[in-house]
Design an enzyme around this catalytic site. Structure first.
Site, PDB file in Angstrom:
ATOM      1  N   LYS A 139       2.112  -7.260  14.667  1.00 26.32           N
ATOM      2  CA  LYS A 139       2.209  -6.827  16.060  1.00 26.32           C
ATOM      3  C   LYS A 139       1.598  -5.444  16.250  1.00 26.32           C
ATOM      4  O   LYS A 139       1.116  -5.118  17.329  1.00 26.32           O
ATOM      5  CB  LYS A 139       3.689  -6.759  16.482  1.00 26.32           C
ATOM      6  CG  LYS A 139       4.435  -8.064  16.435  1.00 26.32           C
ATOM      7  CD  LYS A 139       5.904  -7.821  16.785  1.00 26.32           C
ATOM      8  CE  LYS A 139       6.733  -9.075  16.668  1.00 26.32           C
ATOM      9  NZ  LYS A 139       8.164  -8.823  16.990  1.00 26.32           N
ATOM     10  N   LYS A 155       4.212   3.467   6.683  1.00 21.94           N
ATOM     11  CA  LYS A 155       4.419   3.804   8.095  1.00 21.94           C
ATOM     12  C   LYS A 155       4.519   5.309   8.308  1.00 21.94           C
ATOM     13  O   LYS A 155       4.017   5.839   9.304  1.00 21.94           O
ATOM     14  CB  LYS A 155       5.669   3.104   8.625  1.00 21.94           C
ATOM     15  CG  LYS A 155       5.517   1.595   8.736  1.00 21.94           C
ATOM     16  CD  LYS A 155       6.753   0.946   9.342  1.00 21.94           C
ATOM     17  CE  LYS A 155       6.562  -0.543   9.492  1.00 21.94           C
ATOM     18  NZ  LYS A 155       7.766  -1.191  10.097  1.00 21.94           N
ATOM     19  N   LYS A 187      -1.770  -8.532   6.546  1.00 22.37           N
ATOM     20  CA  LYS A 187      -0.831  -9.407   7.222  1.00 22.37           C
ATOM     21  C   LYS A 187      -1.059  -9.390   8.731  1.00 22.37           C
ATOM     22  O   LYS A 187      -1.366  -8.363   9.316  1.00 22.37           O
ATOM     23  CB  LYS A 187       0.601  -8.951   6.915  1.00 22.37           C
ATOM     24  CG  LYS A 187       1.688  -9.810   7.527  1.00 22.37           C
ATOM     25  CD  LYS A 187       3.055  -9.232   7.210  1.00 22.37           C
ATOM     26  CE  LYS A 187       4.162 -10.008   7.897  1.00 22.37           C
ATOM     27  NZ  LYS A 187       5.494  -9.417   7.640  1.00 22.37           N
TER      28      LYS A 187
END
Length: 377
Positions: free
Chosen positions: A283, A185, A280
Site C-alpha cells: 500500500k 521504515k 512485495k
C-alpha cells in the site's frame, strides 16, 4: 515487581475485553454488524450503545486452554488482521483475506481491523475512520461470514493495549531493535519523524495474538520474524510468571499463554509488485501502478497488467530466480483461476506475454467482479 506484574497478566488474560462501540470513533454502520439477537456471546463480551450499534467478538477469554485430550469437536483458534491504511490490494486479498474464507469453515476465527497499528506513522484521523469502515466492509464483501467468524475493530477492545503494556515490561529492548521492518521504515522516515510506536508495535502484535490464546496465525513470509517474537515473548512470560509462581497466587499453574504456530499458505503468501518482482506488493509504494487494488475499475486493471514489468525470455515458467516477474504473474493467475501450479505451468509454458496478459486480465476482472458490485458503504 514480578509478583505484581504476574497479577496484572492474570487479570488481563482472565477478564473479558471491553468492546466499546462508537460511531464517532469510526465504528461500523449497523448493517455490517450482527443484530443483538444473533450475537453469540461468552461472558457478555459485547456491549452496545443507545443507538443499538454493537461491536462484537464471540470468543471466551476465561483462561488459557489447559492440556486436555484432543477432541474432533474442539476447533483450533486463528487470529488475523489487516491495517486500514491505503487501499486493500491484491496482495492483501491473496495473501490473507482469500485464505480466511476457507479457514472460517474449519477453525474458530477472529478477523479484525488493526487500526492501532495504522497510527505508528503520520495519519489523517477522518481518513483512518473511513478506511476502517471500508476495510470491514471489504472483509464481508470478500466472503467473510459473520455467522462463522468474529469481525471487530482492534481499538474497540481495550484489552489489546492493556496487555501490550504488560508485555512491554517483559520485552527486552534488544529484541525490538532487531526487527527488520523497524529498520527499514525508520530509515525511510528519518530519525526525527520516527515515534516509539514504530519500535514497539511488534509487542502490540504479540498482544493481539496472545490475548485470544491463538493456536495459529496466518502470516506472510515477511511477518514470520514478528510472529517469532510473539512466540519467544509467550515463552518468556510463561517461564517468568507461569508454573509454580502462578500456583502460589491461587491459579492452576502451567502456561499463561499459548505459543502460537505460523500458518503460511503454500502459495500467495507474498504477492510481489507489478513494477518489481523482487519487492512485495504494498500500500505504501509511491506508484499505484505497482499494485492491483480490489476496487480498481476494469480499464485500470487492464492498463496495469498491460504495463506491468516483464522480461524478454521465451515461454513462461515458475520458480526461475532470474525471472521474478514471470513467477509472480503466473502465481497470481494460479490463485485467481483456482488451477493447480502444474495446470498453469502446462497451459502457459508456450505462451508469450502478448497472449498471457489478456488472459490474466480477464481472470482478474472476473474474479474481482462479485466483490466490486456489492455496496461497501
Amino acid at each position: 515487581m514480578g509478583r505484581a506484574l504476574l497479577s496484572h497478566f492474570l487479570i488481563v488474560s482472565n477478564s473479558s475485553p471491553r468492546l466499546v462501540s462508537s460511531l464517532s470513533r469510526g465504528g461500523l454502520p449497523s448493517k455490517y454488524c450482527k443484530t443483538p439477537g444473533l450475537i453469540r456471546q461468552n461472558r457478555n463480551l459485547a456491549t452496545h450503545n443507545g443507538c443499538g450499534f454493537r461491536c462484537y467478538c464471540n470468543v471466551s477469554l476465561s483462561e488459557p486452554t489447559a492440556p486436555v485430550a484432543s477432541s474432533s469437536s474442539v476447533k483450533k483458534r486463528i487470529v488475523s488482521g489487516v491495517q486500514p491504511t491505503g487501499s486493500i490490494h491484491l496482495g492483501n486479498y491473496l495473501g490473507a483475506i482469500k485464505n480466511w474464507i476457507a479457514l472460517q469453515n474449519s477453525y474458530e476465527t477472529l478477523f479484525f481491523i488493526v487500526d492501532l497499528h495504522a497510527i505508528t506513522l503520520p495519519y489523517d484521523t477522518q481518513q483512518l475512520s473511513k478506511a476502517t469502515r471500508e476495510t470491514a466492509a471489504i472483509y464481508l464483501a470478500c466472503g467473510i461470514d459473520n455467522s462463522k467468524a468474529s469481525v471487530f475493530v482492534q481499538s474497540h477492545v481495550r484489552a489489546h493495549v492493556e496487555l501490550m503494556w504488560l508485555l512491554s515490561s517483559a520485552t527486552p529492548i534488544g529484541w525490538l531493535n532487531k526487527m527488520i521492518q523497524f529498520k527499514e521504515k525508520s530509515h525511510k522516515a528519518g530519525g526525527e519523524n520516527v515515534g516509539v510506536a514504530l519500535l514497539t508495535y511488534p509487542v502490540l502484535m504479540a498482544s493481539d495474538i496472545l490475548l485470544y490464546q491463538s493456536d495459529f496465525v496466518p502470516v506472510g513470509e515477511d511477518q514470520k520474524q514478528h510472529l517469532e517474537l510473539t512466540r519467544e515473548l509467550a515463552e518468556r512470560v510463561n517461564y517468568l510468571y507461569g508454573g509454580r509462581k502462578w500456583k502460589k497466587l491461587g491459579g492452576r499453574g502451567g502456561a499463561i499463554f499459548k505459543v502460537p504456530e505460523p500458518l503460511i499458505p503454500p502459495a500467495g503468501a507474498r504477492v510481489m509488485s507489478l513494477t518489481d518482482g523482487l519487492s512485495k506488493m504494498s500500500k505504501s509504494a509511491p506508484s499505484d501502478q505497482s499494485r492491483i487494488n480490489l476496487l480498481d475499475p476494469k480499464d485500470v486493471i487492464a492498463n496495469k497488467i498491460k504495463r506491468c514489468k516483464t522480461d524478454s525470455s521465451a515461454g513462461l515458467e515458475f520458480d526461475n530466480l532470474e525471472r521474478p516477474e514471470c513467477n509472480n504473474l503466473l502465481s497470481i493467475y494460479q490463485l485467481i483461476s483456482g488451477k493447480t501450479k502444474g495446470e498453469v505451468a502446462e497451459e502457459c509454458q508456450n505462451m508469450n506475454w502478448g497472449t498471457f496478459k489478456p488472459l490474466l486480465t480477464d481472470a482478474l476482472i472476473e474474479h474481482l467482479h462479485p466483490i466490486q458490485v456489492l455496496p461497501l458503504l
